[in-house]
Design a protein around this motif. Structure first.
Motif, PDB file in Angstrom:
ATOM      1  N   THR A 126       0.859  -1.182   0.000  1.00 43.36           N
ATOM      2  CA  THR A 126       0.000   0.000   0.000  1.00 43.36           C
ATOM      3  C   THR A 126       0.896   1.233   0.000  1.00 43.36           C
ATOM      4  OG1 THR A 126      -1.677  -1.171   1.267  1.00 43.36           O
ATOM      5  CG2 THR A 126      -1.796   1.229   1.292  1.00 43.36           C
ATOM      6  N   TRP A 127       0.631   2.148  -0.914  1.00 41.52           N
ATOM      7  CA  TRP A 127       1.379   3.407  -0.943  1.00 41.52           C
ATOM      8  C   TRP A 127       0.625   4.444  -0.131  1.00 41.52           C
ATOM      9  CZ3 TRP A 127       6.236   3.951  -2.782  1.00 41.52           C
ATOM     10  CH2 TRP A 127       6.746   2.882  -3.526  1.00 41.52           C
ATOM     11  N   SER A 128       1.404   5.263   0.559  1.00 43.84           N
ATOM     12  CA  SER A 128       0.812   6.214   1.491  1.00 43.84           C
ATOM     13  C   SER A 128       1.418   7.599   1.279  1.00 43.84           C
ATOM     14  CB  SER A 128       1.114   5.711   2.909  1.00 43.84           C
ATOM     15  OG  SER A 128       0.830   6.697   3.867  1.00 43.84           O
ATOM     16  N   ALA A 129       0.636   8.638   1.577  1.00 44.94           N
ATOM     17  CA  ALA A 129       1.154  10.015   1.481  1.00 44.94           C
ATOM     18  C   ALA A 129       1.074  10.684   2.845  1.00 44.94           C
ATOM     19  CB  ALA A 129       0.345  10.809   0.464  1.00 44.94           C
ATOM     20  N   HIS A 130       2.105  11.459   3.152  1.00 47.24           N
ATOM     21  CA  HIS A 130       2.156  12.194   4.428  1.00 47.24           C
ATOM     22  C   HIS A 130       2.589  13.617   4.085  1.00 47.24           C
ATOM     23  CE1 HIS A 130       3.263  12.501   8.851  1.00 47.24           C
ATOM     24  NE2 HIS A 130       3.912  13.537   8.343  1.00 47.24           N
ATOM     25  N   CYS A 131       1.653  14.539   4.110  1.00 47.07           N
ATOM     26  CA  CYS A 131       1.971  15.888   3.625  1.00 47.07           C
ATOM     27  C   CYS A 131       1.878  16.942   4.717  1.00 47.07           C
ATOM     28  CB  CYS A 131       1.026  16.250   2.485  1.00 47.07           C
ATOM     29  SG  CYS A 131       1.209  15.134   1.079  1.00 47.07           S
ATOM     30  N   HIS A 132       2.703  17.958   4.548  1.00 42.91           N
ATOM     31  CA  HIS A 132       2.657  19.114   5.455  1.00 42.91           C
ATOM     32  C   HIS A 132       2.155  20.336   4.708  1.00 42.91           C
ATOM     33  CE1 HIS A 132       4.101  17.774   9.379  1.00 42.91           C
ATOM     34  NE2 HIS A 132       4.564  16.751   8.675  1.00 42.91           N
ATOM     35  N   ASN A 133       1.654  21.295   5.488  1.00 39.07           N
ATOM     36  CA  ASN A 133       0.836  22.356   4.905  1.00 39.07           C
ATOM     37  C   ASN A 133       1.542  23.693   4.778  1.00 39.07           C
ATOM     38  OD1 ASN A 133      -1.676  22.781   3.759  1.00 39.07           O
ATOM     39  ND2 ASN A 133      -2.482  23.756   5.613  1.00 39.07           N
ATOM     40  N   ASP A 134       2.874  23.685   4.663  1.00 35.73           N
ATOM     41  CA  ASP A 134       3.613  24.946   4.651  1.00 35.73           C
ATOM     42  C   ASP A 134       3.186  25.878   3.523  1.00 35.73           C
ATOM     43  OD1 ASP A 134       6.228  24.454   6.666  1.00 35.73           O
ATOM     44  OD2 ASP A 134       5.177  22.694   5.937  1.00 35.73           O
ATOM     45  N   LEU A 135       2.788  25.317   2.389  1.00 35.14           N
ATOM     46  CA  LEU A 135       2.312  26.160   1.283  1.00 35.14           C
ATOM     47  C   LEU A 135       0.785  26.060   1.149  1.00 35.14           C
ATOM     48  CD1 LEU A 135       5.102  25.396  -1.371  1.00 35.14           C
ATOM     49  CD2 LEU A 135       4.805  27.491  -0.037  1.00 35.14           C
ATOM     50  N   GLY A 136       0.139  25.513   2.169  1.00 35.06           N
ATOM     51  CA  GLY A 136      -1.326  25.384   2.107  1.00 35.06           C
ATOM     52  C   GLY A 136      -1.782  24.303   1.146  1.00 35.06           C
ATOM     53  N   LEU A 137      -0.897  23.343   0.844  1.00 35.18           N
ATOM     54  CA  LEU A 137      -1.209  22.359  -0.205  1.00 35.18           C
ATOM     55  C   LEU A 137      -1.284  20.930   0.315  1.00 35.18           C
ATOM     56  CD1 LEU A 137       1.059  23.855  -3.022  1.00 35.18           C
ATOM     57  CD2 LEU A 137      -1.444  23.864  -2.944  1.00 35.18           C
ATOM     58  N   ALA A 138      -1.282  20.744   1.626  1.00 35.93           N
ATOM     59  CA  ALA A 138      -1.227  19.376   2.155  1.00 35.93           C
ATOM     60  C   ALA A 138      -2.398  18.528   1.661  1.00 35.93           C
ATOM     61  CB  ALA A 138      -1.196  19.413   3.686  1.00 35.93           C
ATOM     62  N   VAL A 139      -3.612  19.075   1.703  1.00 34.32           N
ATOM     63  CA  VAL A 139      -4.773  18.297   1.266  1.00 34.32           C
ATOM     64  C   VAL A 139      -4.699  18.064  -0.241  1.00 34.32           C
ATOM     65  CG1 VAL A 139      -7.284  18.329   1.013  1.00 34.32           C
ATOM     66  CG2 VAL A 139      -6.247  19.037   3.181  1.00 34.32           C
ATOM     67  N   ALA A 140      -4.375  19.123  -0.992  1.00 35.11           N
ATOM     68  CA  ALA A 140      -4.295  18.995  -2.453  1.00 35.11           C
ATOM     69  C   ALA A 140      -3.230  17.961  -2.844  1.00 35.11           C
ATOM     70  CB  ALA A 140      -3.978  20.345  -3.077  1.00 35.11           C
ATOM     71  N   ASN A 141      -2.079  17.998  -2.174  1.00 34.83           N
ATOM     72  CA  ASN A 141      -1.019  17.030  -2.487  1.00 34.83           C
ATOM     73  C   ASN A 141      -1.456  15.606  -2.146  1.00 34.83           C
ATOM     74  OD1 ASN A 141       0.855  18.844  -3.526  1.00 34.83           O
ATOM     75  ND2 ASN A 141       1.685  19.333  -1.503  1.00 34.83           N
ATOM     76  N   SER A 142      -2.166  15.449  -1.025  1.00 35.06           N
ATOM     77  CA  SER A 142      -2.621  14.109  -0.631  1.00 35.06           C
ATOM     78  C   SER A 142      -3.612  13.564  -1.661  1.00 35.06           C
ATOM     79  CB  SER A 142      -3.297  14.154   0.743  1.00 35.06           C
ATOM     80  OG  SER A 142      -2.392  14.671   1.703  1.00 35.06           O
ATOM     81  N   LEU A 143      -4.499  14.419  -2.136  1.00 37.07           N
ATOM     82  CA  LEU A 143      -5.475  13.981  -3.140  1.00 37.07           C
ATOM     83  C   LEU A 143      -4.776  13.640  -4.459  1.00 37.07           C
ATOM     84  CD1 LEU A 143      -8.385  16.493  -2.432  1.00 37.07           C
ATOM     85  CD2 LEU A 143      -8.311  14.067  -1.831  1.00 37.07           C
ATOM     86  N   ALA A 144      -3.731  14.411  -4.799  1.00 37.54           N
ATOM     87  CA  ALA A 144      -2.962  14.106  -6.013  1.00 37.54           C
ATOM     88  C   ALA A 144      -2.296  12.736  -5.871  1.00 37.54           C
ATOM     89  CB  ALA A 144      -1.922  15.184  -6.263  1.00 37.54           C
ATOM     90  N   ALA A 145      -1.804  12.442  -4.655  1.00 35.74           N
ATOM     91  CA  ALA A 145      -1.182  11.137  -4.409  1.00 35.74           C
ATOM     92  C   ALA A 145      -2.211  10.024  -4.604  1.00 35.74           C
ATOM     93  CB  ALA A 145      -0.598  11.090  -2.999  1.00 35.74           C
ATOM     94  N   VAL A 146      -3.411  10.233  -4.067  1.00 40.44           N
ATOM     95  CA  VAL A 146      -4.469   9.224  -4.185  1.00 40.44           C
ATOM     96  C   VAL A 146      -4.835   9.009  -5.662  1.00 40.44           C
ATOM     97  CG1 VAL A 146      -6.925   8.808  -3.708  1.00 40.44           C
ATOM     98  CG2 VAL A 146      -5.407   9.578  -1.860  1.00 40.44           C
TER      99      VAL A 146
END
Ligand SMILES: [Zn+2]
Length: 522
Positions: A204-224
Motif C-alpha cells: 500500500t502506498w501512502s502520502a504524508h503531507c505538510h501544509n507549509d504552502l497550504g497544499l497538504a490536502v491537495a497534495n494528498s489527493l494528487a497522491a491518491v
C-alpha cells in the motif's frame, strides 16, 4: 487512475493527531487526554492510529502503550527511527495491541543524509533494511517512510522502497516532510514510485503531507489519484509548523467527489464534527471560523442571493450537508429540570464514554450551569465534560478555586482577590495588574508560587446570547515545560482564572508523573 494490487477502492485513513499533531506548538496533551482522543478516533473509523514516538520520551511510551491496550479496531503503531533501540521501545509499547504495528523512518534526501544523518546513500539503504528485517521478526505490520521523499532523488527512492518491500514493509509512505511539493509534481512522484518500484504493486502506498504552502490536502489527493491508498492526516490539520493534512478535508473531498475518485474510506463522517471539537477542546487550539468543513462559518450563507437560493433548494450553494459531518445544529437539549438519566444519555450521544468519566462531577457541574443559564446546548455540555472530567481523571487537583473578587473601573487600578484551596488548605491573596485578568493571574501566582509565564490567552463564546458560557484557553511556560489550560464559565473572568488553575494543575500532574518515572522507569 493508477491502481495496484491490495489497494483497490479503499483509501485507508492513518491518523497522526497524537504524534505529528501533538508536535503543534502548545498542543501537548497528557496521557488521559490522548486516550479520550484515541477512543473517539476509533469511533470515527480511522484505520491506523499513530499513538506516539515511543523512544522519544517516557510520556510518549506510556501513551502508545495505553492506547495499544484500549483501542481494538484500528492498527496502533509507534514511530521509530531505523535504529535497534528505537525499534525495541516501539515493539514493547505496542505489544498488547490487538493489531500492533511499527512505523520505521529514515531520511533519503541528500540534504538530510549529508547534514543530519551524516550517512551515505548505501548506509541509509542498509540501515532501513536492517531495521525492517529486525522488526519483521517480531511483528507483521510494518510501515516504512522515506523522510523528505519529496526532495529526494527519484532513482534512490525506488531503490530504498524496493529494498524495504523486500525486507517485509507492507506500507510504503512518501512524506512531503517540509511541505515543499506541488500537487502536479507530488502526484507524478507517487505514480513513478508505484510503477517503478520492484514489489511496488504488492504494497500500500501512502502520502504524508505538510501544509507549509497550504497544499497538504491537495497534495494528498494528487497522491491518491496516482495510486496511493493511504493518507496520513490529523484532526483539524494540526501539526508541526503550519500543520498536516486535515483528515476532515481529505475525507469530505473523497466523499463529495466520489464521482471523480470512485473511492471509499471507512470514516463515519457523522463523527467528524464531534471529533474536531473534542480535539480542539483538549489541545486548546481553536478551530478557525473559516476552516473548511468544521469552521463556524463553513455552512453559513451570508449573501442575500445565496440565502435565497439555499432556502429554495439547499444544493444551489451547498455541496454537502452539515448533518453529513455530524452538525446537529444548536439543538436545545436540556435545562434546569433535566435529570441525571437524560444527561447521561445525551453524553453518550455526544461520544463521551460514561464508564470512563466521573458522572457525578459532570452532573453537578451541569446543574450549576443550568442555574445560571436557561438553555443548555450540546456545545455547553461538551464543554462541561471537557472542563470537569478530561483534565486529571483519577487524581485530585492540587489547586481549586474557591472565591474570586475583582475591581475594575475606567479610572482606578484593577485589582483582584483570590481564594484557593491548595492541598486542602485555604489561602487568600490580593494583587493589582494592568487589567482584571492580569490582576487575577498575579494573585493566583502569589498563592501558588508559580513562575509560569503566560504565552497565549484566548476567549471565545461557546453558544450565543449574553448568558453564553465563555471558554478561555491559555498556554503557560516555564523553562522547557509548556502547559495549556481551559476554563469555561458564564463569567469570563472566572473562566480565565479556571483556565490558569487548570494549566497549573496539569503542570503538577506532569511533574508528579516525571518523578514517578524517574523512580520506577516507564
Ligand atoms: Zn510529519
Amino acid at each position: 487512475m493508477t491502481e495496484s494490487k491490495g489497494q483497490g477502492k479503499i483509501v485507508k485513513i492513518f491518523d497522526t493527531t497524537l504524534r505529528d499533531g501533538e508536535q503543534s506548538p502548545g498542543a501537548s496533551m497528557n496521557v488521559d487526554e490522548k486516550i479520550v482522543i484515541a477512543r473517539q478516533l476509533e469511533k470515527l473509523g480511522v484505520d491506523v492510529i499513530e499513538g506516539g514516538f515511543a523512544a522519544s520520551s517516557e510520556g510518549d511510551f506510556e501513551s502508545v502503550e495505553r492506547i495499544a491496550r484500549e483501542v481494538k479496531q484500528p492498527i496502533v503503531l509507534s514511530l521509530a527511527r531505523a535504529q535497534e533501540g528505537d525499534i525495541k521501545k516501539a515493539l514493547k509499547a505496542v505489544d498488547k495491541a490487538k493489531h500492533p504495528g511499527i512505523h520505521i523512518f529514515i531520511a533519503t534526501s541528500d540534504i538530510h543524509m549529508k547534514h543530519k544523518l551524516r550517512m551515505s546513500r548505501s548506509e541509509v539503504l542498509d540501515a532501513a533494511v536492517a531495521a525492517i528485517s529486525y522488526a519483521r521478526k517480531h511483528l507483521d505490520y510494518i510501515e516504512f517512510s522515506a523522510e523528505d521523499a519529496s526532495r529526494s532523488d527519484w532513482e534512490f527512492l525506488v531503490q530504498v522502497f524496493a529494498a524495504a518491500a523486500r525486507a517485509g514493509a507492507k506500507t510504503l509512505n512518501v512524506p512531503d516532510t517540509t511541505g515543499y511539493a506541488i500537487p502536479s509534481d507530488f502526484g507524478a512522484l507517487v505514480r513513478y514510485l508505484v510503477e517503478n518500484t520492484a514489489g511496488g504493486k504488492d504494497v500500500t502506498w501512502s502520502a504524508h503531507c505538510h501544509n507549509d504552502l497550504g497544499l497538504a490536502v491537495a497534495n494528498s489527493l494528487a497522491a491518491v489519484a496516482n495510486g496511493a491508498r493511504q493518507v496520513e492526516c490529523t484532526i483539524n490539520g494540526i501539526g508541526e509548523r503550519a500543520g498536516n493534512t486535515s483528515l476532515e478535508e481529505v475525507v469530505m473531498s473523497l466523499t463529495t467527489r466520489k464521482d471523480l475518485f470512485g473511492l471509499e474510506t471507512g470514516i463515519v463522517t457523522e463523527q467528524i464534527y464531534p471529533t474536531c471539537r473534542l480535539v480542539s477542546q483538549i489541545t486548546g487550539i481553536p478551530i478557525p471560523i473559516n476552516k473548511p468543513i468544521v469552521g463556524h462559518n463553513a455552512f453559513a450563507h451570508e449573501a442575500g442571493i445565496h440565502q435565497d437560493g439555499v432556502l429554495k433548494q439547499k444544493q444551489t450553494y451547498e455541496i454537502m450537508t452539515p448533518e453529513s459531518i455530524g452538525i446537529t445544529g444548536n439543538r436545545l437539549v436540556m435545562g434546569k429540570h433535566s435529570g441525571r438519566h437524560a444527561f447521561g444519555e445525551r453524553l453518550k450521544e455526544l461520544g463521551f464514554n460514561l464508564n470512563q468519566i466521573d458522572m457525578n462531577r459532570a452532573f453537578l457541574r451541569f446543574k450549576e450551569l443550568a442555574d445560571k443559564k436557561k438553555e443548555i446546548y450540546d456545545e455547553d455540555i461538551e464543554t462541561v465534560v471537557a472542563e470537569e472530567i478530561l483534565r486529571l481523571p483519577g487524581r485530585p487537583d492540587r489547586y481549586e478555586l474557591l472565591y474570586l473578587n475583582v475591581n475594575s473601573s475606567t479610572h482606578g487600578v484593577p485589582s483582584a482577590t483570590v481564594k484557593l484551596r491548595v492541598d486542602g488548605e485555604e489561602t487568600v491573596n490580593h494583587a493589582t495588574g494592568d487589567g482584571i485578568v492580569d490582576a487575577c493571574y498575579k494573585a493566583i501566582a502569589k498563592i501558588t508560587g508559580s513562575r509560569f509565564r503566560l504565552v497565549r490567552y484566548s476567549v471565545k463564546a461557546i453558544t450565543g446570547g449574553t448568558d453564553a458560557q465563555g471558554e478561555v484557553s491559555c498556554l503557560i511556560e516555564d523553562g522547557n515545560m509548556q502547559v495549556s489550560g481551559q476554563g469555561a464559565h458564564t463569567d469570563i473572568i472566572t473562566a480565565s482564572a479556571l483556565a490558569y488553575i487548570n494549566a497549573l494543575n496539569k503542570a503538577e500532574y506532569r511533574r508528579h508523573y516525571r518523578e514517578l518515572v524517574a523512580k520506577e522507569g516507564p
